[in-house]
Design an enzyme around this catalytic site. Structure first.
Site, PDB file in Angstrom:
ATOM      1  N   ASP A 146       0.822  -1.213   0.000  1.00  0.00           N
ATOM      2  CA  ASP A 146       0.000   0.000   0.000  1.00  0.00           C
ATOM      3  C   ASP A 146       0.860   1.268   0.000  1.00  0.00           C
ATOM      4  O   ASP A 146       1.278   1.743   1.054  1.00  0.00           O
ATOM      5  CB  ASP A 146      -0.924  -0.036   1.214  1.00  0.00           C
ATOM      6  CG  ASP A 146      -1.893   1.124   1.272  1.00  0.00           C
ATOM      7  OD1 ASP A 146      -1.863   1.979   0.364  1.00  0.00           O
ATOM      8  OD2 ASP A 146      -2.685   1.181   2.228  1.00  0.00           O
ATOM      9  N   TYR A 244     -11.562   4.049   4.785  1.00  0.00           N
ATOM     10  CA  TYR A 244     -11.892   5.356   4.236  1.00  0.00           C
ATOM     11  C   TYR A 244     -13.187   5.882   4.839  1.00  0.00           C
ATOM     12  O   TYR A 244     -14.007   5.132   5.365  1.00  0.00           O
ATOM     13  CB  TYR A 244     -12.041   5.281   2.710  1.00  0.00           C
ATOM     14  CG  TYR A 244     -10.785   4.885   1.994  1.00  0.00           C
ATOM     15  CD1 TYR A 244      -9.666   5.707   2.009  1.00  0.00           C
ATOM     16  CD2 TYR A 244     -10.709   3.674   1.294  1.00  0.00           C
ATOM     17  CE1 TYR A 244      -8.498   5.342   1.347  1.00  0.00           C
ATOM     18  CE2 TYR A 244      -9.553   3.305   0.629  1.00  0.00           C
ATOM     19  CZ  TYR A 244      -8.453   4.144   0.658  1.00  0.00           C
ATOM     20  OH  TYR A 244      -7.311   3.782   0.000  1.00  0.00           O
TER      21      TYR A 244
END
Length: 399
Positions: A146, A244
């Site tokens: 990531d 998120y």
């Protein structure tokens, strides 16, 4: 699953010098080149690709990579292009990298597809298989690949250092013969990777730290790095999944604004990191909130790349309003190019190694990581959110 090459030919990886203004990172460092070559790949590097990050051509050659004089020939001869930013697609530019990519070749990097729609359309038209590492699902298995988290962590760290340099007072509490000064009050808005790193860094510098996030489940994470959590009771879930946040309802926005008014007014430093879906920045700190801060206070808008969380921010610039210094730095990771490149390179290397056997990359659309971050394939955009954004862009604004 289909494979990129026949067994008798090693897959070639191309690494170019990043051409975007103020970009100092490189997609692959010598350490990773050596690792990938050992795994069966070959690596070609453009001269000077790592120079701005402190990695010399000699270091690449010592790792086993080949330094090739022609960037165009390098890309045309490669099956994989590793990149920090989306490749150039300007037909008027002599460095039109997308035009050099072979049909069916792979592109791997932080493409930020929702911010670079024209590049994604150009990659699709070229027939590239493009993976965007900032779209990788935020799962335990994908964590080592990531790049968004790696770069945001650097941004959170550097943002606090910028704030400390601008603030006209100590961060920690200090006692001396002249008396005691109290610690600076730091308020962090958004507690994802950048926010948590900002909290931890401010705490290490001795500040009194407070943070908020629309996702109440991060309260324990805030407290784990020494921060105090403040928040509101939401009328509906604000998590968009994958770590998120999504946009709040009008009612929750109003209640959040009231909380922010109180917290911002009593803070010496405000650091904003909030992004919707990890991409676009909602306006959270108004001009009136800034005016309520004590003159000499500092606000660092770490969401400037997504447009900024502060109404008065000017992305890429530092401005002053009501006696408050407002910093809106862009691409903070690039200001620490050595470690930023090292971490970014390790992320890409982990991705390649996870899906390769003896130097053969295996495309597997049934794998959740690959499927989640594959943006273009077979001449089309295949990433759902990017497809929606392209359609909205083509429709234009509502009359």
């Amino acid at each position: 699953p289909p494979k990129v090459r026949a067994k008798e030919a090693a897959v070639k990886i191309a690494v170019l010098r990043e051409s975007r203004p103020f970009e100092r990172r490189v997609a692959l460092v010598p350490e990773s080149c050596q690792k990938l070559i050992k795994a069966g790949f070959t690596v070609g590097v453009e001269p000077g690709a790592g120079a701005r990050a402190g990695y010399s051509d000699d270091a690449y050659e010592e790792s086993g990579a080949t330094v090739e004089s022609s960037a165009e020939d390098l890309v045309r001869s490669a099956e994989f292009l590793l990149t920090v930013n989306p490749p150039d697609d300007n037909a008027d530019n002599a460095r039109n990298v997308i035009a050099w990519i072979n049909d069916g070749a792979f592109v791997l990097g932080s493409l930020m597809p929702l911010r670079n729609l024209s590049n994604m359309e150009a990659l699709a038209h070229r027939g590239a298989n493009a993976f965007s590492t900032d779209a990788i699902p935020r799962t335990t298995r994908a964590q080592s690949m990531d790049t968004l988290s790696s770069m945001n962590s650097i941004g959170g760290y550097k943002g606090v250092l910028l704030a400390a340099a601008e603030l006209g007072r100590y961060f920690p509490m200090l006692s001396s013969a002249a008396g005691t000064v109290f610690p600076a009050k730091v308020f962090v808005i958004g507690a994802a990777v950048a926010g948590l790193q900002a909290l931890a860094t401010a705490k290490r510098l001795g500040a009194a730290v407070t943070a908020t996030d629309v996702r109440p489940e991060v309260k324990e994470q805030i407290e784990s790095v020494g921060g105090k959590y403040v928040g509101i009771e939401l009328s509906e879930d604000a998590s968009a999944g994958g770590g998120y946040a999504k946009e709040l309802s009008a009612e929750d926005q109003s209640r959040q604004r009231e909380m922010l008014v109180d917290q911002v007014a009593q803070s010496d430093v405000v650091i904003t990191t909030a992004l919707i879906g990890g991409v676009f920045a909602p306006t959270l700190v108004t001009a009136e909130m800034v005016a309520s801060m004590r003159p000499g206070s500092v606000l660092v808008d770490l969401a400037a790349d997504g447009g900024g969380n502060c109404e008065l921010s000017s992305p890429g610039e530092t401005v002053e309003a009501h006696g408050v210094r407002i910093l809106a730095p862009l691409n903070l990771a690039s200001t620490m190019p050595d470690h930023a490149s090292l971490l970014f390179s390790r992320n890409l290397t982990n991705f390649l190694e996870a899906f390769s056997e003896e130097g053969e990359f295996q495309l597997d659309l049934n794998d959740d990581i690959q499927a989640g971050c594959l943006i273009t394939r077979g001449g089309e955009i295949v990433h759902g959110r990017t497809l929606e954004a392209v359609a909205e862009n083509q429709e234009g604004p509502n009359p």
